[in-house]
Structure formats: structure tokens, C-alpha cells
Design an enzyme around this catalytic site. Structure first.
Site, PDB file in Angstrom:
ATOM      1  N   SER A 151      32.246 -58.391  76.588  1.00 48.50           N
ATOM      2  CA  SER A 151      33.510 -57.959  75.997  1.00 48.50           C
ATOM      3  C   SER A 151      33.283 -56.596  75.362  1.00 48.50           C
ATOM      4  CB  SER A 151      33.958 -58.961  74.919  1.00 48.50           C
ATOM      5  OG  SER A 151      34.997 -58.436  74.117  1.00 48.50           O
ATOM      6  N   TYR A 164      33.386 -64.609  67.711  1.00 43.76           N
ATOM      7  CA  TYR A 164      33.497 -64.079  69.072  1.00 43.76           C
ATOM      8  C   TYR A 164      32.655 -62.815  69.214  1.00 43.76           C
ATOM      9  CZ  TYR A 164      35.761 -62.517  73.417  1.00 43.76           C
ATOM     10  OH  TYR A 164      36.018 -62.109  74.707  1.00 43.76           O
TER      11      TYR A 164
END
Length: 259
Positions: A151, A164
């Protein structure tokens, strides 16, 4: 002048004769990657939640490729060991795409140990242990490709997504560590860092007019990414065209990081 034969003209992106395992392929990025690999010629093994991957299986088969579906919750370490061993014993796995992941948004002061563990077990631990179980046979064989889905938050901190961000930083670290260790054995381990994509994970951001506007203003491409934008990168990193690419985190973000 040298005459090229049909064999020598074969595209380095051609995945015919290869078998790819994709986690979380039931929708979004994982589904697009699975279909992209099938379009390039690979047969698929789809790992995910029960009943979630039927549409992807049908799409793969529509391209004339085989698709096996196995139920797997990647946050369940025992299940990962069992399914990983089963897949490695039944097939020669040439490509592993670790896509499965979750995000939980909340203020850091309110983050619970349970929420933290869910995200880390799914995004990081499951990815590592499945790579370990399937990667072992690649190392023994002397060939294989592992593609992890990271990501932009492998590079940045984000807002209200500390678990996350931590997990995706970890994905980048695992990618580099395995590349160092397994590269000499002929196994390339890379990652894709998607930018702001129009998926379920970004629904809250896209529905917030202020956040959505501020995000789009920074993206030179001027739009949210789509799942299809990731498929080409996955095919590249899974193919012979990327035989000398190892330990790299490929950003696919419409130019976000360039700002």
C-alpha cells in the site's frame, strides 16, 4: 540476419503453463489480478472466504484457464499451514499473489488489542506464513514468483489507520527480507503498492467530500485508481520479464508519490 523462431518470439509476459495462487480473489484488486493472470495464460488457485470466489472462478474459466477454489481465512495460522501444505503438495505453484487484507479505521486512542490483532494477522502474519509454506517448494525447485500487495501506507502513516500502516510497512519489510534470502535460489519476491483505489477499503474516503477532493487534487492522473490498474503490474512481476526485479515495491498510484 538472424531469423526469429516462433519460440524465441514468445512474449516474456506469457504465463502459459504456469500456476498462480491468489488470496482474497473474490472481489476488487484480487479478482482483477486473478483475471489478469488468466488472460496472460496462467491457471489459478483461488484462496479466500467460503462462497466468495465463485464469480472469479467463472471469469477465469471464461478465459479458458483452470480455476480451483479453496476456502481459507488467512488470519487462521493453522488453516494457512494446512492449506499451504495441501496446495504445495498437489501442484507446482509458480506464482503466489498475497492480496488478502483488511483495514479498520478508528482513532488510535480507541484502538483495541482485538482490532490490532485482526489486521496484523490478516495483512502481515497470514501473508508471511503462506509465503513460507508455498515458497519452500519454490526455493527447492529453484524458480518462483511471489507478489505481495502492500500500500502507499508502506511509505506513509495515513490517518486513523495505524494498524493498517504498521502491517503494510511490515509487508514491505518481508518482501525485501525474502528477496534477499530467496533471490539466490531463483525466487523473486516483490510487492505492489496500490494508490487510492476505488475499492471497498476506500468507501469511507470516497464518500467524504472533503477527503475525496483533497486526495484527487494530489493525484496527477486526476482520478481514483481501479482494480484493473493493478492487474498489469501483477502480470509483469509474475512473468519472465521481471526475472531481474527482486525486493522491489512497485507503486501504482497515478502519480501520488511524485507529489
Amino acid at each position: 540476419m538472424t531469423t526469429l523462431t516462433a519460440t524465441s518470439r514468445r512474449s516474456p509476459f506469457d504465463l502459459q503453463g504456469r500456476t498462480a495462487v491468489v488470496t482474497g480473489a473474490g472481489r476488487g484488486l484480487g479478482q482483477a489480478v486473478a483475471v489478469g493472470l488468466a488472460e496472460a495464460g496462467a491457471d489459478l488457485v483461488l484462496l479466500g472466504r467460503p462462497g466468495s470466489q465463485d464469480a472469479t472462478r467463472e471469469a477465469v474459466e471464461a478465459h479458458g484457464r483452470e480455476a480451483a477454489v479453496l476456502d481459507l481465512d488467512v488470519s487462521d495460522h493453522d488453516a494457512v499451514a494446512r492449506v499451504g501444505a495441501e496446495v504445495a503438495a498437489a501442484r507446482q505453484v509458480d506464482i503466489l499473489v498475497n492480496n488478502a487484507g483488511i483495514i479498520e479505521r478508528e482513532d488510535t486512542v480507541d484502538l483495541t488489542p482485538e482490532s490490532w490483532q485482526r489486521v496484523v494477522d490478516t495483512n502481515l502474519s497470514g501473508l508471511f506464513f503462506l509465503s513460507q509454506h508455498i515458497g519452500a517448494s519454490m526455493v527447492e525447485r529453484g524458480r518462483g514468483k511471489i507478489v505481495n500487495v502492500a500500500s502507499l501506507l508502506a511509505f506513509q502513516g495515513g490517518i486513523r489507520v495505524v494498524s493498517y500502516a504498521a502491517s503494510k510497512h511490515g509487508v514491505a519489510g518481508i518482501t525485501k527480507a525474502l528477496a534477499n534470502e530467496w533471490g539466490p535460489a531463483g525466487v523473486q519476491v516483490n510487492a505492489i503498492a496500490p494508490g487510492y483505489m476505488a475499492t471497498d477499503n476506500t468507501t469511507a474516503l470516497r464518500e467524504d467530500p472533503d477527503r475525496s477532493r483533497s486526495i484527487l487534487e494530489r493525484i496527477p492522473a486526476g482520478r481514483w485508481g481501479t482494480a484493473a490498474d493493478i492487474a498489469g503490474a501483477a502480470v509483469f512481476l509474475s512473468s519472465s520479464a521481471a526475472d531481474y526485479v527482486n525486493g522491489h515495491v512497485l507503486v501504482v498510484d497515478g502519480g501520488w508519490m511524485a507529489r
